[in-house]
Design an enzyme around this catalytic site. Sequence first.
Site, PDB file in Angstrom:
ATOM      1  CB  ILE A  18      -0.980   0.042   1.205  1.00 51.04           C
ATOM      2  CG1 ILE A  18      -0.238  -0.220   2.514  1.00 51.04           C
ATOM      3  CG2 ILE A  18      -2.127  -0.925   1.002  1.00 51.04           C
ATOM      4  CD1 ILE A  18      -1.110  -0.052   3.738  1.00 51.04           C
ATOM      5  N   GLY A  19       2.132   1.142   0.217  1.00 53.99           N
ATOM      6  CA  GLY A  19       2.966   2.341   0.218  1.00 53.99           C
ATOM      7  C   GLY A  19       4.409   1.981  -0.045  1.00 53.99           C
TER       8      GLY A  19
ATOM      9  CB  ALA B 282      13.169   7.065   1.482  1.00 50.45           C
TER      10      ALA B 282
ATOM     11  CD  GLU C 114       8.125  -3.968   0.180  1.00 52.43           C
ATOM     12  OE1 GLU C 114       8.290  -3.588  -0.996  1.00 52.43           O
ATOM     13  OE2 GLU C 114       8.282  -5.143   0.528  1.00 52.43           O
ATOM     14  CB  VAL C 115       3.667   0.578   4.125  1.00 53.95           C
ATOM     15  CG1 VAL C 115       2.624   0.268   5.181  1.00 53.95           C
ATOM     16  CG2 VAL C 115       4.691   1.574   4.667  1.00 53.95           C
TER      17      VAL C 115
ATOM     18  CG  ASP D  54       9.397  14.152   6.594  1.00 53.97           C
ATOM     19  OD1 ASP D  54       9.274  15.103   5.800  1.00 53.97           O
ATOM     20  OD2 ASP D  54       9.544  12.976   6.221  1.00 53.97           O
TER      21      ASP D  54
END
Length: 630
Positions: free
Chosen positions: A256-257, A260, A263-264, A373
């Site tokens: 899903i993501g 840098a 990953e997710v 961030d």
Amino acid sequence: MDPNNRLYLNFGNNNERLAPSDRQYPTTPSTFPQPVFPPPAQQHLAAQQPQASQQYSGAYAPASNYFLPNQYQAPADYVNLQPASAVYQPRSNTPGTNDPNTGLAHQFSHQNLGGATRANPYGARGPSPAQRPRTAGSSGQQPNYGYHAAPMPAPAARQPEFQSAPERSPEKYGLNSNNNQKKCSQLAADFFKDSVKRARERNLRQSEMEQKLQDPNQSSSRREQIWQNGGKKEARYLRFLRTKDKPENYTTVKIIGKGAFGEVKLVQKKADGQVYAMKSLIKTEMFKKDQLAHVRAERDILAESDSPWVVKLFTTFQDANFLYMLMEFLPGGDLMTMLIKYEIFSEDITRFYIAEIVLAIEAVHKLGFIHRDIKPDNILLDRGGHVKLTDFGLSTGFHKLHDNNYYQQLLQGKSTRPKDRNSVALDQINLTVSNRSQINDWRKSRRLMAYSTVGTPDYIAPEIFTGHGYTFDCDWWSLGTIMFECLVGWPPFCAEDSHDTYRKIVNWRQSLYFPDDITLGAEAEHLIRSLICNTEVRLGRSGAQEIKNHAFFRGVEFDSLRRIRAPFEPRLTSAIDTTYFPTDEIDQTDNATVIRNQAIVTGKPAVEESPEMSLPFIGYTFKRFDNNFR
Ligand SMILES: Nc1ncnc2c1ncn2[C@@H]1O[C@H](COP(=O)(O)OP(=O)(O)OP(=O)(O)O)[C@@H](O)[C@H]1O
């Protein structure tokens, strides 16, 4: 969109039109409990241990207090532990049993070490009477179960023994031996630090439960139930501590993501079908890109936080190639995806999200961390459409483990970075963005930027770039830029390339520009200008309340905000619905497969493990108390 080009929400499956005016902020006084620092149970404990409260005021104390530089030295760390006899009262007036095997037994015995206490190496039940060493002053006849303080010889009598320790000469040994030695002492320090922390938390839980049991309005059967449930939870947690998690325990539903360094994924636990978001970070990438401090800071803040405004971390684990963070899955997607879809929000909807982000940033600051961030990609929406912050990879709690210097020294024995923790070198943040020629191109490249190995500088405060030091209010600058983007359609300093963005941010006085064709309310513009400004006059410098008091938020009941209906509520068809994630734009080949394939091509082993590699990741593993009790 309505005629004014403002947002109507028909996101995903949700075809309901939600005009801004559909949602009213509550005007009645809130009954939502205010956070209390420390909470009552801790005040009670603090009252019992005056020395402890000077150094550590419990799990809710700001991290900067908790992470004292000398945290690994026994007296500073252990002095905060309550002598067991002071915390554990005789159980005769409580239902249940005195048997410490209920799981509520104190995990540690505390021996009097001249004001310090130390962990019981035998675990919760203590050694059998035969195993238990006889110490001066202990009769050895009564079962101890790890509860009672056993007097030790006076410290003065033991001192010569410690003083005569031989001098260490690490230079006589090779690199491997030195690394192994460092690894062992790190492991030991970490073991004791964790054990002490768990003992503290256990004491707190015990104390809270005892308070509940003392409530005269509780029936005896209810008390019995509380007691039994508490025992079961503690026992399950002890079992959970003994298990070792691994990625093979989960099936991947979707990636899903991408970020840098990893990953997710949306994953499901094979054993019970529970759904989680699993973030995996590539260890070698962390090494190469100098990210060791960042990954540690992220793990620490998520482990320490128990806030509804911060994504919940259940457990962390690792294998030779990856670090894994198992988090709650937030099915509403992120604010970046919403902004890409809708371009701008109405003032009402902006007010809702910005007010929630204020509360989220405030929660992070109360923990003693600066996020650094804050950007739409890191603002996630839960099942009810409320905000939670994620991605603390750039945050800092000003602890030595959040400083890259520490890892330089650990790995090379020397520091190559400036000592000032309050400033961050630009290369540490390592930002670039894709080229953009126009806003539309910028918008198209927005997601690519999020997936790039670097990230976008659009929301970062100028003082972070200039290296003159920054403080908590750099997060309030980011809030201002997000608010601008919500109302205008792009962030205030976006430019064709990253260097122009940096230049614009640093010269914000000249470059901050509100387009003529977009009409903003005077209060909205005033708030943005009060956030995107010099740090000396920035709103929020004296705390989040300053921002909450701004006229733009008139009528907003901050205390009950999380309980009202959000302007956009995700419509989900199942627990593994990923409608709100751009999964078809994300390459679904996971990093483990990429690494395996590379190993086949290069002929090199896929697994990289050495004492040097594992050293910085010692202490990364974390297990939350309520992980598997949902
Ligand atoms: N707990 C979660 N639930 C749902 N989605 C999540 C969760 N955590 C992350 N995501 C999704 O994955 C994306 C990337 O996550 P995150 O920013 O934590 O990764 P990262 O590798 O640190 O990225 P970055 O490069 O921005 O630092 C998020 O923008 C979000 O869409």
